[in-house]
Design a protein around this motif. Structure first.
Motif, short mmCIF file in Angstrom:
data_model
loop_
_atom_site.label_atom_id
_atom_site.label_comp_id
_atom_site.label_asym_id
_atom_site.label_seq_id
_atom_site.Cartn_x
_atom_site.Cartn_y
_atom_site.Cartn_z
N ALA A 349 43.89 31.85 34.43
CA ALA A 349 43.34 31.66 35.78
C ALA A 349 43.51 32.88 36.67
CB ALA A 349 43.95 30.43 36.44
N PRO A 350 44.69 33.54 36.70
CA PRO A 350 44.79 34.74 37.54
C PRO A 350 43.81 35.83 37.11
CG PRO A 350 46.97 33.98 36.90
CD PRO A 350 45.99 33.21 36.07
N ALA A 351 43.65 36.01 35.79
CA ALA A 351 42.72 37.04 35.31
C ALA A 351 41.29 36.68 35.68
CB ALA A 351 42.85 37.18 33.79
N VAL A 352 40.93 35.40 35.56
CA VAL A 352 39.58 34.98 35.92
C VAL A 352 39.34 35.18 37.42
CG1 VAL A 352 38.05 32.97 36.10
CG2 VAL A 352 39.35 33.37 34.00
N SER A 353 40.35 34.82 38.23
CA SER A 353 40.22 34.99 39.68
C SER A 353 40.03 36.46 40.04
CB SER A 353 41.46 34.43 40.38
OG SER A 353 41.38 34.57 41.77
N VAL A 354 40.82 37.33 39.41
CA VAL A 354 40.70 38.77 39.67
C VAL A 354 39.33 39.28 39.20
CG1 VAL A 354 41.58 41.04 38.99
CG2 VAL A 354 43.17 39.22 39.63
N ALA A 355 38.89 38.79 38.04
CA ALA A 355 37.59 39.23 37.52
C ALA A 355 36.45 38.84 38.45
CB ALA A 355 37.36 38.65 36.13
N TRP A 356 36.47 37.57 38.94
CA TRP A 356 35.42 37.16 39.88
C TRP A 356 35.48 38.02 41.15
CZ3 TRP A 356 33.01 35.28 36.31
CH2 TRP A 356 33.16 34.05 35.70
N GLY A 357 36.69 38.31 41.64
CA GLY A 357 36.81 39.14 42.84
C GLY A 357 36.30 40.56 42.60
N TRP A 358 36.64 41.14 41.45
CA TRP A 358 36.19 42.50 41.14
C TRP A 358 34.67 42.56 41.04
CZ3 TRP A 358 33.66 44.93 37.02
CH2 TRP A 358 33.78 46.32 36.97
N LEU A 359 34.08 41.58 40.38
CA LEU A 359 32.62 41.52 40.27
C LEU A 359 31.98 41.25 41.64
CD1 LEU A 359 32.28 39.49 36.95
CD2 LEU A 359 31.67 41.90 37.29
N GLY A 360 32.65 40.39 42.45
CA GLY A 360 32.10 40.08 43.76
C GLY A 360 32.03 41.31 44.66
N ARG A 361 33.05 42.16 44.61
CA ARG A 361 33.02 43.37 45.43
C ARG A 361 31.91 44.32 45.01
NH1 ARG A 361 38.58 42.50 44.85
NH2 ARG A 361 38.75 43.99 43.12
N ARG A 362 31.43 44.18 43.80
CA ARG A 362 30.34 45.02 43.30
C ARG A 362 29.01 44.27 43.26
NH1 ARG A 362 35.04 46.40 41.92
NH2 ARG A 362 35.65 48.56 41.42
N ARG A 363 29.00 43.12 43.94
CA ARG A 363 27.81 42.27 44.03
C ARG A 363 27.26 41.90 42.66
NH1 ARG A 363 26.00 42.00 49.20
NH2 ARG A 363 26.82 43.54 50.66
N ALA A 364 28.17 41.72 41.70
CA ALA A 364 27.76 41.38 40.34
C ALA A 364 28.41 40.08 39.85
CB ALA A 364 28.14 42.51 39.39
#
Length: 505
Positions: A349-364
């Motif tokens: 879950a922490p990795a998924v949360s970080v991944a969604w955040g990283w993609l969100g900052r790049r609008r992806a």
């Protein structure tokens, strides 16, 4: 969420509510997931044991009882989630979320202790009390998480994922501790040890009640009764109504078959959809489109849980009778398989949360429907592993290795992370503001439909004489193809659903 229709109530504020922050999120978030930690401990303690206890207690261990036990687990799961629509509505219109949670916790705790009485009427009655209490508890604590964030707060999805990770700590502890109680605590027959599981679950629910009772002041006005709803007589009226509904749930659980129950759930789904659409019409075209998008995802959610909830029935019978659980001179307990899912969530879950955040900052970042499609596909891959094992890895003793079932649980859980916390967040973002609680109940109603279908499937796999390798291969193969097909369809149509969401991600 109030009696007055003249004043729209913004369940999800446009600006971020003012709360003390801890670890980058509002402090009340951590109180809520600790409350849910203990509720999930109670829920998963009972869930892994229900079908196995029913066969041991009422069929003296005869595999012929697997079909009935699997159907009861599916019906129980369906009722657990379908009653959420009433709990959400009661909180919205009568007493607020906080009081609904407290009443629900008390009724659930009482039901869990009733399960310890060794008779079929008490078994059904205890389950009925758990169903009624959960209906008041579950949708309202989830909806309050969304209210801790502003509507446009980018941390919302990540907050739900962290909440999901926290509550799964309870789901992890439950099978480990209570599975040990059932298998090694005493030298008494197994059905008596299962009753120790129900005692532990009842204690967990009492702790959940106490945690929320002392921590609810952190929430401020979130979840409190609205003006005109504060009279304590309303809470007593809801408690009386909950107690009066227990006999009705008892009849549904013990007398209504899974097919008839599916029709009833379908009728409730139509009613909830109509209320949400009618409310959306008063807000204009964009809100109406968002409700339609939400309802479409609800439909796909049914199929996910139809196969996920094999964990309480056919997966247990598979682990008990068709899996080689011996390792290093020790036998892996059946219940411990169900700790694989929450362990996977806590790790990933922490990795998924970080991944969604990283993609969100790049609008992806993938959209809500695309994530849900991924959830279905990963669930299907878990069934593919089981199908392969049953077709090619069956040993001379008629057992498959340990690892395929463990891998299935892990793959299903990856799918769950893509679908379930995102779905909870979706409801708080797409539902009409005044009916967030009802919409959250609708989300759980779609889960209920899946749970009921899971009982139908489990009963078919077990048949009249118990699960065999051939019946498991047929049922799990069906699961793989249906999940893969529907998941692929959702991935393909997700751009169309995105248009209906009008910028909500």
């Amino acid at each position: 969420m109030g009696e007055s229709v003249s004043q729209p109530i913004d369940i999800v504020p446009a600006a971020e509510p003012v709360y003390p922050q801890w670890l980058g999120h509002p402090r009340p978030l951590w109180m809520l997931f600790m409350t849910e930690f203990w509720e999930r401990f109670a829920f998963y303690s009972v869930s892994w044991a229900i079908a196995l206890y029913a066969v041991a207690q009422f069929y003296h261990g005869d595999a012929a009882g697997q079909g009935w036990a699997g159907a009861i687990f599916g019906t129980y799961t369906a009722l657990i989630f379908s009653t959420g629509i009433f709990g959400g509505y009661v909180a919205d219109r009568m007493i607020g979320c906080q009081r609904a949670i407290l009443i629900g916790a008390l009724v659930m705790a009482a039901g869990l202790f009733v399960l310890t009485i060794p008779s079929k009427p008490a078994f059904m009655g205890g389950l009925s009390m758990v169903v009624v209490g959960n209906g008041l508890f579950k949708p309202n604590i989830s909806s309050m998480v969304g209210r801790l964030y502003g509507r446009d707060d980018p941390r919302r999805d990540r907050g739900f994922t962290l909440f999901y990770m926290g509550i799964n700590a309870g789901a992890l502890a439950a099978p480990l501790l209570t599975g040990w109680l059932a298998s090694t605590f005493t030298a008494t027959p197994l059905e008596q040890n299962y009753r120790l599981v129900f005692v532990a679950a009842g204690i967990g629910m009492v702790l959940s009640f106490l945690w929320f009772w002392f921590g609810r002041r952190q929430l401020g006005e979130v979840g409190r009764p609205l003006p005109g709803q504060a009279a304590r007589s309303r809470a007593w009226l809801v408690l009386a109504g909950a107690l009066a509904s227990i006999p009705l749930v008892y009849l549904l659980l013990s007398r209504m078959g899974t097919v008839a129950l599916q029709w009833l759930i379908g009728a409730l789904a139509v009613a909830v959809s109509a209320l949400l659409v009618r409310e959306a019409l008063s807000h204009g075209r964009i809100q109406l489109h968002r409700v339609w998008a939400m309802l479409i995802v609800f439909g796909f959610n049914v199929l996910f849980w139809m196969f996920y909830y094999q964990l309480g029935s056919s997966f247990n019978f598979l682990a008990q009778n068709l899996v080689d659980r011996r390792m290093f001179g020790w036998e892996f307990p059946v219940s411990w398989f169900q700790s694989i899912s929450p362990l996977t969530i806590i790790v990933l879950a922490p990795a998924v949360s970080v991944a969604w955040g990283w993609l969100g900052r790049r609008r992806a970042e993938p959209s809500i429907p695309f994530k849900s499609g991924l959830g279905l596909v990963f669930n299907g891959l878990g069934f593919l592993v089981l199908t392969y094992a049953l077709a090619h890895l069956l040993g001379s003793r008629g057992l498959i290795p340990f690892w395929p079932l463990a891998a299935c649980y892990a793959l299903q859980t990856v799918g769950e992370l893509c679908l379930s916390p995102i779905g909870l967040s979706m409801v708080t973002k797409l539902a009409p503001p005044r009916l967030v609680g009802l919409a959250m109940g609708g989300w759980f109603l779609s889960t209920a439909a899946g749970g009921n279908l899971s009982g139908l499937l489990a009963s078919r796999i077990s048949g009249e004489h118990g699960m065999t390798a051939a019946s498991a291969l047929s049922g799990f193969g069906f699961g793989f193809w249906l999940l893969l097909g529907t998941g692929s369809v959702l991935l393909l149509v997700s751009p169309l659903i995105n248009r209906l969401m009008h910028g909500v991600r």
